[in-house]
Design an enzyme around this catalytic site. Structure first.
Site, PDB file in Angstrom:
ATOM      1  N   CYS A 190      -0.754   4.356   2.224  1.00 32.47           N
ATOM      2  CA  CYS A 190      -0.871   4.292   3.687  1.00 32.47           C
ATOM      3  C   CYS A 190      -0.450   2.913   4.162  1.00 32.47           C
ATOM      4  O   CYS A 190       0.735   2.579   4.077  1.00 32.47           O
ATOM      5  CB  CYS A 190      -2.260   4.714   4.158  1.00 32.47           C
ATOM      6  SG  CYS A 190      -3.655   3.889   3.365  1.00 32.47           S
ATOM      7  N   SER A 191      -1.389   2.089   4.613  1.00 33.69           N
ATOM      8  CA  SER A 191      -0.985   0.795   5.174  1.00 33.69           C
ATOM      9  C   SER A 191      -2.086  -0.242   5.002  1.00 33.69           C
ATOM     10  O   SER A 191      -2.229  -1.121   5.848  1.00 33.69           O
ATOM     11  CB  SER A 191      -0.648   0.958   6.651  1.00 33.69           C
ATOM     12  OG  SER A 191      -1.763   1.527   7.326  1.00 33.69           O
ATOM     13  N   CYS A 192      -2.873  -0.158   3.935  1.00 34.54           N
ATOM     14  CA  CYS A 192      -3.984  -1.088   3.723  1.00 34.54           C
ATOM     15  C   CYS A 192      -3.471  -2.525   3.689  1.00 34.54           C
ATOM     16  O   CYS A 192      -2.478  -2.820   3.030  1.00 34.54           O
ATOM     17  CB  CYS A 192      -4.703  -0.762   2.421  1.00 34.54           C
ATOM     18  SG  CYS A 192      -5.420   0.882   2.444  1.00 34.54           S
ATOM     19  N   CYS A 210       0.884  -1.163   0.000  1.00 36.21           N
ATOM     20  CA  CYS A 210       0.000   0.000   0.000  1.00 36.21           C
ATOM     21  C   CYS A 210       0.922   1.212   0.000  1.00 36.21           C
ATOM     22  O   CYS A 210       1.500   1.544   1.040  1.00 36.21           O
ATOM     23  CB  CYS A 210      -0.906   0.010   1.228  1.00 36.21           C
ATOM     24  SG  CYS A 210      -1.880   1.532   1.341  1.00 36.21           S
TER      25      CYS A 210
END
Lengths: 210, 221
Positions: free
Chosen positions: A115-117, A112
């Site tokens: 962000c941090s999906c 991702c």
């Protein structure tokens, strides 16, 4: 940056010296609690669920089942959310889960960049490196270099496919079943499935490997 | 926004530092509290996931790059609570509540709300029109630079790719992030050859896909 410098041999002893972050976070929780916005016990329950209920052990069960059961594998690749929901012993996963299959021709990696999906309801919370700037910046441009950081080298002829999780679809990699695993039970197969193999930065363990 | 969070393809951040799979989920107790408070306040206030992402993206660049993951979460949560009038900056300074509580749109977060946290939200919505693009169709991503939240990463703007999957009709993050509503759109997996993104010297065996909303795309002519 501090994410990269993190060592794991401090901050866990509960010493008397509280870190600055600990104090700031405690202050915010105090304010929210005094205002009646949240019950500390509810926060405890969230933390406990994140530490125990979700985690890569759930993903490993799904991969092992896919290795052992061709019909389940087919269903998983068609609609992973629906297929996982048929396995009653797992926590419920959300919608929009997509499983992508590694083959000798194609190796999949999930990132991702924005962000941090991460498919946390199947794999738990993401590891620090997944959320780090080096991983988020390099994977879409130099995935073979990133794989080298994990000690993984793939043949030059293998196509690399990077999935950037830029929406609410969530990707999980179905790693290749390791050689020498014929005849193992699903429980034994699940032990070969690492978290990193389901992100695509690692391969499944060979039977008998540590 | 063209912020530092949009870091796909940037150089100079060094090698990835793999972590043992036996490492704990949280590396300090405060990290766990930050995650729990963020989730709880998101539910109680009805803040969408994109509103929360946008708040983190709006951290100053040096703060964003110089903070750990949960430090960013903490700073963004505290700022959202202040911006929405749930807490005061004076209360943060005091470390205690000084003013009466504000009403929360969904009520206080109690243990009874736990399951709402652990069940992932659903983002697909009924479609008001058929999908504009078909699987296999060539598309060009738009060259857009909105000042607010978007999920079209910079490295994938203005490039030609192929529609590989149609993922359904989903909440549009660009409007959900600013409180302008869901405005659902068709969502596609668009796959690019690495040489299209990174030039002729790129790895010829590499393909990269993004999840692209319909309004990010034009037909490739």
């Amino acid at each position: 940056m501090t994410t990269q410098d993190h060592h794991h041999d401090h901050d866990h002893s509960g010493g008397s010296e509280l870190s600055e972050m600990q104090l700031r976070v405690r202050a915010l929780e105090t304010i929210l609690t005094e205002k009646g916005y949240v019950e500390p016990a509810a926060l405890d329950a969230i933390v406990e669920a994140c530490e125990t209920r979700i985690g890569p052990h759930n993903g490993a069960r799904v991969v092992a089942k896919a290795w052992a059961d061709p019909a389940f594998k087919k269903a998983l690749l068609e609609d992973a959310s629906k297929a996982v929901a048929t396995l009653g012993h797992l926590p419920r996963v959300g919608e929009h889960l997509v499983a992508v299959e590694n083959t000798p021709q194609t190796h999949n990696i999930v990132v991702c960049t924005l962000c941090s999906c991460y498919p946390w309801d199947l794999l738990g919370l993401p590891p620090v490196w997944y959320k780090s700037t080096p991983y988020r910046s390099r994977t879409v441009k130099d995935p073979r270099g990133v794989l080298r950081d994990f000690g993984v080298t793939l043949p030059d002829s293998t196509e690399i496919r990077v999935w950037d999780s830029t929406a609410e679809t969530r990707f999980v990699v179905l790693p290749m079943r390791p050689a020498g695993s014929a005849g193992l039970s699903e429980d034994e197969l699940a032990k070969l499935v690492t978290r990193d193999s389901m992100i695509g930065t690692g391969l499944a363990r060979a039977p008998g490997a540590a | 926004m063209d912020g530092v969070h949009d870091m796909g393809g940037m150089d100079g951040f060094g090698p990835v530092q793999p972590e043992s799979e036996r490492d704990p989920v949280f590396h300090a107790p405060w990290e766990a509290r930050v995650l729990a408070m963020t989730r709880a306040m998101g539910v109680a206030n009805g803040w969408t996931i994109d509103m929360q992402r946008f708040a983190r993206e709006e951290l100053p660049p040096h703060v964003y790059l110089g903070s750990t993951y949960y430090q960013k979460w903490f700073l963004a949560l505290r700022q959202m609570l202040i911006d929405h009038g749930r807490i005061g900056a004076d209360e943060v300074a005091a470390g205690h509540a000084l003013h009466p509580a504000a009403p929360l749109p969904r009520g206080a977060f109690t243990a009874a709300n736990m399951e709402r946290i652990m069940r992932r939200g659903t983002f697909d919505r009924p479609a008001s029109a058929p999908a504009r693009f078909k699987v296999g169709e060539r598309v060009r991503t738009k060259n857009i630079h909105p000042a607010t939240h978007t999920r079209l990463p910079r490295y994938a703007r203005g490039h030609v790719g192929v529609i590989e999957r149609i993922q359904g009709c989903h909440v549009f993050p660009d409007t959900a992030a600013t409180g302008e509503g869901e405005h659902p759109q068709w969502l596609y997996t668009v796959v690019f050859d690495a040489r299209e993104l990174w030039g002729a010297d790129a790895d010829a065996t590499l393909k990269v896909s993004i999840e692209a909303f319909e309004s990010y795309l034009d037909p490739a002519v």
